[in-house]
Scaffold this active site. Structure first.
Site, PDB file in Angstrom:
ATOM      1  N   GLY A 139      -0.661   7.278   5.647  1.00  0.00           N
ATOM      2  CA  GLY A 139      -0.971   6.149   5.139  1.00  0.00           C
ATOM      3  C   GLY A 139       0.026   5.996   3.810  1.00  0.00           C
ATOM      4  N   HIS A 140      -0.010   4.942   3.017  1.00  0.00           N
ATOM      5  CA  HIS A 140       0.906   4.674   1.937  1.00  0.00           C
ATOM      6  C   HIS A 140       0.426   5.533   0.838  1.00  0.00           C
ATOM      7  CE1 HIS A 140      -1.692   0.821   1.034  1.00  0.00           C
ATOM      8  NE2 HIS A 140      -2.414   1.694   1.240  1.00  0.00           N
TER       9      HIS A 140
END
Lengths: 336, 336, 336
Positions: C240-241
């Protein structure tokens, strides 16, 4: 790059400003990389020390996190940081627009209708009868199957595959590597061999849906698989044939939904959740990460665990599980 | 589009016909979208009300679901709906055939042998020494590595990657985004660094295998990873290096199989199941969704849970788990 | 193909040789496919019978597995088989080098800097301002976004997508279908609609990272998602970011890591493990397959289960779970 004063930013975000209204901000940044004219933001209270220690002079945060540790900073105080942050990101980092046109390396089938304001990037392949509406961007190397339609202002990133008879609404975003409209997983056993059931339905992706990278959405066997308006799908989600996803759902990374299951509106499935086939998941259901849903869930319920049950019940069960050693110990010492 | 009478459809499917033998059918449909000359079908008893309420005049179903609610409909009665449905889908929606040829935008390496009846679509890249047999279709943007072979009548959808030294049998179908033959995950630690073990084996995909979208099948370290004839692999399945999948297996979406594990024939792994490495899973084993298989499973067993155990034992354990609150309550009130 | 004597191979690997030093070896092989001049190897004691029965005359193995069953074979005895195997695979199966150059079907944006020793294969698309260092290979159909940089001697397989502002270090390997730099999953609810938070950060992949097939690594919202030097990522992993992966981590297939989580160095997450967002996983943590990590894990701990806990505690809990039937049975017979 244009700068903006804190006063301007306060007006744009509706923030209460503490500090010098003429201080200039050049961009948004994370604390570790920030210079004096970068604006940092606080989404998680655990970031406070890093923000306090950073070179950034100005912080976007909510009033309850504002305190002595940040006394030397200027602040933009907002009740909800996320919308304010989103607005500022759009201000400072506007996405470049694509000039319209069709790249000479794109390959177009017969009878395609492409709005002159659309952009078809290098290496795209469009089969016959494709319809591309105004403002659509196919970045590069996008495959669009026969008779597929892409609605106004949609943005398709490189290496997406849309099979034939897929229908995308307006303002749809699809990230790279996603595959929309592959055959559903339908077979029957005959003489010891799995025989294929042809999958002749379609896929309908409604307006304002965003689909992450390497997602798969299968076409219906007959009829359509549907992703409801405003739903947001994270990376590596799998959606089986004839699934109906309602409006404004959130499907987090690596979720899998088996064939013919129906999700209501505003359903949230956290990461790695699996849902069995032919189920009905009511409006507003929330499933925690790694849930395994094996039966219908009524609207509004929060579930977790595998098999998924009411979240509070699952938490209680987990607590008792951790007390099993104590239980066995007491029994060994007792009369039972 | 050609229409067919119910009498014709009854003959093709071996159905018993109730109703007007001359009634014309134009296509198959789902109840919600059906008009009077569409044929609907009943795969799940829960669809009965929708079918009863639909505009479709004719229904394909099995005799035990035929009843008063459908009194106004015509019926094709068959003992097993799926094969009949598959036959009718093939009748009404025959897949378009590709005219043979090599698209001018395809790039071919040296010494490729391509049967003149094959179709190589736009943007495909074939490295040297590729062998393409009769009737093969590479839809578009397919990458085929050096010395890879694709057997007769195989169908490869856009944006598939076949690494070098991959061997596909006949009538293989591979959906978009799948990657066959990437390096297996092999490393060893040396001086604090993970060093790569070169992966020089291949992949053998036997006849009549279908592979869904965004699947990954790694090449063998040495020797071959093998997918046995007639096996069907759903989307986003991961198959590690040197795995041997038997014949006629069903691997449902998001399954992961670690390196060197061997599956017998007719194994079914439901969605999100994980299998550890170097295991042997016997013929006919069935694993329920989200199973985590950590040890060998003998032939014919049905397993579930994590760590996976005999399914009935897992169900009993789950039932007792739900009774833990009762257990703790009784103990608090008792003498123990 | 050049052959090598056992004496040469013993010298290269530091092995103790048992048998004819002049025996010629043509290649490495698996027991089932080996001829007399193939070298087989023993990584798993369960392979012993197959090796004993194979036609291969020579075996690479560790001394503790050498015994009477292999009396008729020649042996290369090494304390650790994997490094020796890796060395021999590099000797016998050197990867072909690409002649430098830019394929005429590649499409290059403005202001790209491409080292003359790099290879840009057919169908690649590079946007403006891309920087490609010496010795880089983009096999085919690779998309490289604007201002993305690829460090020296990196190898990018077909159909990889690198979004804009991605930075790859040196000797990075990325397998097909992976997507680096797609937008993170960031939304906020406003008037019943999920609004997008623009994702304007980047991705930094440090030196000597290998990324498998169909992996997704999201860009940071602001700031960078980072994959630390020497880490190895298996197929279908989702990152994920703003995740920070330390150095020399091993992330096995189908792992998912939610946004902003930080992994230390030498972390191993086995297959299908999920990690919630905003957590800190300490150096050297090992998570067993299918773990679900919901809280911070201190350095050096081995965890398993869901919610993940210390591995020994999880094992004890599983053992007690299997004894629940006994517990309920005793209670039914007792006074409680």
């Amino acid at each position: 790059m244009p700068q903006h004063s804190l006063a301007e930013l306060a007006e744009i975000t509706g923030a209460e400003l503490r500090g010098d209204p003429l201080w200039q901000i050049a961009r948004l940044s994370v604390p570790q990389a920030a210079g004096p004219h970068d604006l940092v933001f606080l989404l998680d209270p655990r970031w406070l020390p890093a923000i306090a220690a950073s070179e950034a002079q100005a912080v976007l945060l909510s009033p309850q996190h504002w305190g002595p540790a940040l006394a030397s900073k200027y602040a933009l105080l907002v009740s909800d940081v996320r919308p304010a942050l989103a607005g500022l990101l759009r201000l400072f980092h506007a996405a470049p627009s694509h000039p319209p046109g069709i790249h000479p390396t794109a390959v177009l089938g017969d009878n395609c209708q492409i709005d002159p304001s659309a952009y078809i990037g290098p290496g795209c392949v469009l089969e016959q009868g494709v319809l591309i509406e105004a403002g659509v961007v196919l970045k590069a190397m996008v495959y669009v199957g026969a008779h597929t339609r892409i609605g106004r202002d949609s943005l398709i990133y490189p290496q997406v595959t849309l099979y034939d008879q897929v229908h995308l609404g307006e303002r749809v975003i699809i990230h790279s590597g996603s595959v929309i409209g592959a055959d559903g997983y339908g077979f029957y056993l005959h003489d010891g061999q799995h025989q294929k059931i042809p999958q002749i339905g379609g896929v309908l992706v409604e307006d304002d849906v965003e689909i992450g990278a390497n997602v798969t959405v299968d076409r219906g066997t007959v009829g359509q698989t549907r992703i409801g308006a405003g739903s947001k799908i994270d990376n590596q989600v799998q959606i089986g044939h004839n699934v109906q996803v309602g409006q404004h759902c959130l499907l987090v990374a690596q979720v899998g939904i088996s064939g013919s299951t129906v999700l209501g509106d505003y359903v949230t499935l956290a990461g790695q959740t699996g849902v069995a086939g032919h189920l009905h998941i009511g409006d507003g259901v929330v499933a925690a990460g790694k849930s395994g849903i094996t039966h219908d869930i009524p609207a509004g319920q929060k579930v977790s665990g595998f098999p998924a049950q009411a979240h509070l019940r699952e938490l209680k069960q987990q607590a008792l599980l951790r007390r099993l050693p104590e239980l066995f110990k007491r029994l060994r010492g007792g009369d039972v």
